[in-house]
Design an enzyme around this catalytic site. Structure first.
Site, short mmCIF file in Angstrom:
data_model
loop_
_atom_site.label_atom_id
_atom_site.label_comp_id
_atom_site.label_asym_id
_atom_site.label_seq_id
_atom_site.Cartn_x
_atom_site.Cartn_y
_atom_site.Cartn_z
N GLY A 175 2.97 -8.14 4.61
CA GLY A 175 3.76 -8.32 6.43
C GLY A 175 3.98 -6.81 6.52
CG PHE A 176 1.71 -4.32 4.52
CD1 PHE A 176 2.48 -4.90 2.49
CD2 PHE A 176 0.92 -5.45 4.96
CE1 PHE A 176 1.59 -5.46 1.85
CE2 PHE A 176 -0.44 -6.14 3.89
CZ PHE A 176 0.41 -6.03 2.42
N GLY A 228 9.11 -2.33 -2.76
CA GLY A 228 8.16 -2.18 -2.09
C GLY A 228 7.64 -1.49 -2.38
CD GLU A 229 9.58 0.30 2.23
OE1 GLU A 229 10.68 -0.22 1.82
OE2 GLU A 229 9.29 0.62 3.33
CB ILE A 282 12.39 -4.22 -13.38
CG1 ILE A 282 12.28 -2.73 -12.46
CG2 ILE A 282 11.20 -4.63 -13.86
CD1 ILE A 282 11.76 -2.33 -12.07
#
Lengths: 185, 714, 332
Positions: free
Chosen positions: B245-246, B670-671, B596
């Protein structure tokens, strides 16, 4: 001239014959996906630029998006659906699974088919662009991480699972029967 | 609803230990089905026709001859398409890019002007290619450049204001011992998920049933209902597996709009899939940026002034601002502090969020500028960061909810072998290669959005948890299962987690590094509530016992803090100044990113982000032809993303990063990996060669040209 | 993609008959370029003549010590062939530097030679941009547009595209000959003569007669080729077209160049045999100064565009570096 623009052909896929009428414009990729329900092979670019549609044709890897279905008659096709032995995953699949050699999974069928072929090509002594000594007398190069990376470069992964994919291919290589000379450096 | 803040009790060992992906077997056997993989009886295939001109009006669409072609069922265009809500506003606000086939305006090359629907994809494609569309063209401007007269600074932005300022930057610069004033550019980038967008739509018993590839099934379903003026309950949208997706799969896109239109008109299932080329104009991209950073510091490297201004491009259809300059607002303090994002509308497709929006290009500029400052001050870049560690949010004044940036640097330096690094550039040779190392900081906002979830206990001792989450490759499905198991105090094997179905209720999208954090919160609350109810006794009824959670209140109750993840990025590169080739030899990222959940998949996500930085630094660049307004490299042979051979050993690890105030403690990963990594590589290229490359990507020709210029100056 | 007819003849004569009768006919081999271009609409054949069943896929030594390579031999078979690896290593390296493993397995030698340029203005689907190669007379958008990877040698105001092949660069260095058949009989062309100069007709790419089918490539014996190398520079480490490349072979005795072969890739509409550089080197010293001077002599004819001048120092570097390596290896 009214020669047909479609043909009746038999495709041999994962050991099974399938007879169907194909529009000549139909690629092997679309025939698999749209006609035979084998959607494991993915369409990433449809132009031979990403490797997501990699299958094995007569045991060698090929891009199903550039392979016309009508031109595939008489050739044996192996797709990702035909890689496992029943419920038992192929060692390459098992390595991808355990080492997280993917993220979104979309390029994975192509990576796996490609990896299977890479192991075969290496075993057959094929050199690559990073093989230092091309002379046949030198024998197959050690399947280093750099060799794996170069040989797998036709399979793009936008999630960039590359490091884990390389680890998975290296592990599968080491698990090959009779394997002793590989170097996982 | 409970807003329990008790720390989670790891009763099952589920959270924090590695688990292979639950859907992994399906992914390695080809059984996992993505949007274009679903069959349907009577399926028709749509093929989108896009404009070949960059600006103008559609004069005619010659649909009659195309309708006579074999298999063609319909040709939709602005003259006959169903009407959409003109003032549509969706999850991310107003979005005029959804107004597909609603008007005759062509705002950019590659804008959808028609949909051809046929019985087979081959028929649809040939018919679409045969459709003649004529245009009244108008002069266009696609030339992104600093100083463009149409550039402006957006005024009211609810999130991330375009401008933030404190103190007097000019006065502080004047009082500084050392001033760095540097301009940086980054290229237009495209998400290019491996799975191109596709949607299958059909009406089933009065309900619109859609399979789409989306980062948020519920949000997309809601937006779709709003756009078509449908009862939200009449839309069901699923996206079981999403091929990346991103940021480009969070909104309603042309393929979905057109599939719904065609399925409605034809009363049969219709699939519309984008071609790879179409993904370059129909799903958003990251704008090119032109940035300027001015840093003023004492001789000891302590910042007095920080000014970061950035320009990006947007379309004439919808404003989107790449907020590069906002990056430093929480990271570095200075008495004079000014950060301003500006934007210029051009006749190009509308940009959108792309992995680390703002942070990726912004961190490149600012973290390179910090490296330049370190060089000028004669201070190690890590020491420089240590001298500029703020006590509170530099602009907000809020306390930090944990900030282990310097610990990340310390641990990273130790593992990378940074200590004893010779700071001199251009002095290490390895055959034809010049070798260097570089580092950069990374930070990303850790926010949360409300979500709902349900948890059901079954009489056989198993559980079903439902949430409209999306697993776009993040491992969310597995992580949420672990979180549910932990809250239920059972092994993960007893939990069946269902996601990606809009019928499961409201939930945030997989975006902004807030997916697993936001969903995990809702899942944890529902599961914990269910466990507490079961603990009261009374057994489980035959049809199960279900509880629901909604985190709206809990998210709203979260104390205002500077809440971020942090990281230290390291890279070693080799540069051949004679050929311009650059090879990254290794990368290391050490992060403090909250709890995490699944180390196995977390590592993949972090290294994936770091490789995005590599790809941005060295490869990615959409090249626009100013004369035609089109891209000249809108395919994966021309638009390079890093391939296997470009990617060396990449290591990611993390520090404990607890936040006792935070009920979930997950910050999202994610980033953060994609932040600062391009800067670390660019800084390493300087260390290798002695040349500052301030324009990305650092292509061979740029290296060669820099070498020629340097030789000319000798 | 337009509807088309498909035939798969078993004999070359049948293929020639099909290709000769229908002006819309195209030979199909690996399809890695043709099918791609059919999808973008650049190629619109009415008939595909599949060459798969033709007996043209053999690679065999010739009695004089050269090599005969069938037109439908695949790139990967060529690169893996023991004689190629032993006697023409630069050719194996060039092939291995091209595309990806999958593409090399599908692609064929004949198709490789005839592949079209990757200029973005040529390949762009449904574009309105000018391209004399795709639409003769429409102009060349690359000259005023994006031409970072375009030609620096032999281009004209009508076209600045480069030939994308790596294999052909090495074949050119080794004086390969292309054999072909038409309905009227067989013929051959030196590879250097296969490609027409750009001139004012960039759409006319080869000197093959109408309806001709490439049947193979013949490599003459070339002892110098045993000490040869191919180097390619590209924007990715793999799976990318060249910015510049070099095939080189060097025979040095006692520090003197006895024989040398040089060809550049990605600089012109065809592989660029650097004969001027070869002449400058032959009989002279095998040192870096001489190598640089020879490269400069060859590149004196270059006419770079505003944004591709970097190719000149790149090619110079490649020439010096590769020849120096070969000279050092010869000295061992």
């Amino acid at each position: 001239m009214t020669a047909p623009t479609s043909s009746v052909i038999t495709l041999h896929i994962n050991g099974e014959p399938h007879t169907l009428t194909v529009d000549h414009r139909t690629t092997l990729l679309d025939a698999l996906r749209e006609r035979l329900g084998l959607t494991g092979t993915k369409k990433g670019c449809d132009h031979g630029q990403c490797g997501a549609c990699t299958v094995l044709l007569d045991g060698r890897r090929a891009l199903a998006c550039l392979q016309l279905a009508v031109a595939t008659e008489g050739r044996a096709v192996t797709t990702v659906e035909g890689v496992a032995d029943g419920d038992r995953l192929h060692p390459v699949q098992q390595a991808f699974l355990e080492l997280d050699g993917y993220q979104c999974g979309y390029c994975t069928p192509g990576q796996i088919c490609s990896a299977l072929a890479v192991l075969e090509e290496h075993a057959a002594g094929w050199p690559s662009a990073v093989t230092a000594d091309l002379r046949p007398e030198a024998g197959p190069p050690a399947l280093t991480d750099d060799e794996i990376r170069e040989r797998m470069s036709g399979n793009l992964c936008r999630c960039a699972a590359y490091p884990a994919i390389v680890r998975a291919v290296a592990r599968a290589a080491q698990e090959r029967p009779g394997e002793s000379g590989t170097v996982a450096a | 609803m409970t807003t329990a803040t008790t720390p989670p009790r790891p009763a099952t060992g589920a959270v924090g230990t590695s688990h292979i992906r639950l859907e992994g077997r399906d992914k390695v056997t080809g059984a996992a089905r993505y949007a274009a993989d679903f069959p349907a009886d009577g399926l028709a295939h749509g093929w989108i026709v896009v404009s070949t001109v960059a600006r103008g009006r559609i004069r005619s669409v010659a649909d009659t001859p195309v309708l006579a072609m074999p298999g063609v069922l319909a040709v939709l265009h602005h003259g006959n398409a169903p009407r959409l809500k003109e003032d549509f506003s969706g999850t991310f606000g107003p979005d005029a890019t959804t107004q597909i086939l609603q008007h005759d305006r062509v705002p950019h090359a590659g804008w959808p002007v028609a949909l051809v629907v046929a019985e087979t994809p081959e028929q649809a494609r040939e018919a679409a290619e045969s459709l003649t569309v004529t245009y009244a063209t108008e002069p266009h401007d696609v030339d992104f450049r600093p100083g463009h007269p149409a550039a402006y600074t957006p005024e009211a932005r609810p999130v991330r204001p375009a401008a933030a300022e404190k103190g007097d930057v000019e006065a502080e610069l004047a009082a500084s011992d050392v001033v760095v004033d540097a301009r940086y550019t980054t290229a237009e980038e495209h998400h290019n998920p491996m799975e191109p967008h596709a949607a299958l739509a059909h009406w089933d018993g009065g309900r619109l049933d859609v399979v789409d590839t989306t980062q948020g099934a519920h949000a997309t379903a809601q937006d779709l209902a709003r756009l078509f003026g449908l009862d939200p309950a009449a839309v069901r949208l699923r996206s079981e597996h999403v091929g990346g997706g991103f940021g480009c799969k969070a909104q309603v896109r042309a393929h979905l709009v057109l599939a719904v239109m065609a399925a409605t008109l034809l009363a049969r299932p219709v699939r519309v899939a984008l071609t790879r080329a179409q993904t370059f104009t129909l799903i958003g991209h990251r704008s090119a940026t032109a940035q300027r950073v001015r840093l003023g510091a004492g001789a000891d490297g302590r910042l007095r002034a920080l000014e970061h201004t950035a320009l990006s491009a947007t379309s004439t259809v919808q404003e989107f601002v790449e907020t590069s300059a906002a990056y430093g607002r929480s990271l570095y303090d200075a008495r004079g502090h000014r950060t301003v994002d500006s934007v210029v509308p051009l006749d190009i497709p509308t940009p959108t969020y792309m992995r680390a929006p703002g942070e990726a290009p912004g961190s490149f500029a600012l973290e390179c500028a910090l490296d330049e400052l370190a060089e000028r001050c004669g201070i190690d870049p890590i020491v420089l960061r240590g001298r500029n560690e703020p006590a509170v949010g530099p602009v907000s004044g809020l306390p930090f909810a944990g900030r282990r940036l310097l610990d990340c640097f310390a641990e990273g330096a130790r593992r990378f072998g940074w200590d004893g690094r010779d700071p001199r550039p251009g002095v290490r040779r390895d055959g034809r290669w010049l070798v260097g190392t570089g580092t950069a900081a990374a930070t990303f906002f850790a926010g949360a959005f409300p979500a709902t979830a349900s948890a059901t206990a079954h009489p056989d001792g198993t559980f079903t948890v439902r949430i409209a989450a999306a697993d776009i490759g993040t491992g969310a499905r597995t992580a949420l299962t672990q979180l549910a198991a932990e809250a239920l105090e059972v092994t993960p094997g007893r939990v069946r987690l269902l996601i990606a179905d809009s019928d499961f209720g409201a939930a945030w999208v997989a975006g902004g590094s807030m997916g697993t954090r936001s969903w995990g919160w809702a899942v944890t609350l529902a599961a914990r509530d269910l466990r507490e109810r079961l603990a009261l006794g009374g057994g489980v009824p035959a049809d199960g016992l279900t509880v629901r959670s909604d985190t709206t209140q809990a998210v709203g109750a979260l104390a205002a803090r500077e809440r971020h993840s942090y990281g230290a990025q390291f890279a070693e590169v080799a540069v051949d100044p004679g050929t311009g080739e650059i090879r990254v030899r290794r990368m290391l990222g050490v992060f403090a990113a909250g709890r995490i959940v699944n180390p196995l998949t977390a590592r993949s996500q972090l290294t994936g982000g770091m490789i995005w930085g590599l790809s941005m630094a060295l490869h990615e660049e959409a090249v626009r032809d100013t004369a035609s307004g089109t891209l000249v490299n809108a395919d994966l042979a021309g638009y390079h993303i890093a391939a296997h051979a470009d990617v060396p050993a990449v290591e990611a690890d993390w520090l404990d990063d607890p936040d006792p105030e935070d009920p979930v403690g997950i910050k999202g990963i994610g980033e953060i990996g994609a932040v600062g990594s391009a800067a670390a590589i660019a800084n390493a290229v300087w260390h290798a060669t002695g040349v500052r490359h301030r324009n990305l990507p650092i292509r061979p020709d740029r290296v060669l040209t820099a070498e020629r210029d340097r030789a000319g100056h000798r | 993609m337009r509807e088309f007819h498909y035939r798969r003849p078993a004999r070359v004569s049948d293929a020639l008959a099909l290709l000769g009768t229908d002006p819309g006919a195209r030979p199909l081999a690996g399809g890695t370029n043709l099918v791609d271009l059919m999808k973008t609409g650049v190629e619109r054949p009415a008939l595909l003549v599949d060459l798969r069943d033709l007996p043209l896929d053999r690679i065999e030594a010739t009695p004089d010590g050269g090599l005969r390579i069938g037109a439908t031999a695949t790139n990967s078979d060529l690169a893996a062939h023991p004689d190629v690896r032993r006697r023409y290593p630069a050719l194996a390296q060039a092939v291995l530097a091209g595309a990806s493993g999958q593409v090399r397995i599908m692609a064929t030698v004949g198709g490789n030679l005839l592949q079209r340029t990757r200029c973005g203005y040529f390949t762009a689907p449904a574009t309105t941009t000018a391209c004399n190669k795709r639409a003769p007379g429409s102009g060349c958008a690359a000259i005023a547009g994006e031409h970072r990877n375009h030609a620096v040698l032999g281009a004209t105001e009508h076209c600045v595209a480069v030939h994308p092949s790596d294999m052909a660069v090495a074949l050119t260095a080794f004086d390969a000959t292309v054999t072909y058949e038409t309905a009227d009989g067989t013929g051959e062309l030196p590879l250097a003569g296969l490609y027409r100069p750009v001139g004012g007709t960039p759409h006319l790419e080869t000197a093959l007669p109408t309806g001709a089918l490439i049947t193979g490539v013949v490599l003459p014996p070339a002892p110098v080729a045993a000490a040869s190398r191919y180097r390619k520079v590209r924007e990715r480490a793999s799976y990318a077209f060249a910015i510049g490349s070099l095939a080189a072979a060097l025979d040095v005795r006692d520090g003197t160049v006895r024989d040398v072969r040089l060809a550049f890739g990605a600089v012109a509409s065809h592989p660029w045999r650097a004969r001027r550089a070869e002449r400058a080197l032959t009989g002279g010293p095998a040192d870096a100064t001489a190598f640089a001077a020879a490269a400069d002599a060859e590149l004196a004819a270059a006419r770079p565009l505003p944004h591709n001048g970097h190719k000149l120092p790149l090619l110079r570097t490649l020439a010096v570096a590769v020849l120096t390596e070969l000279a050092q290896e010869a000295a061992r």
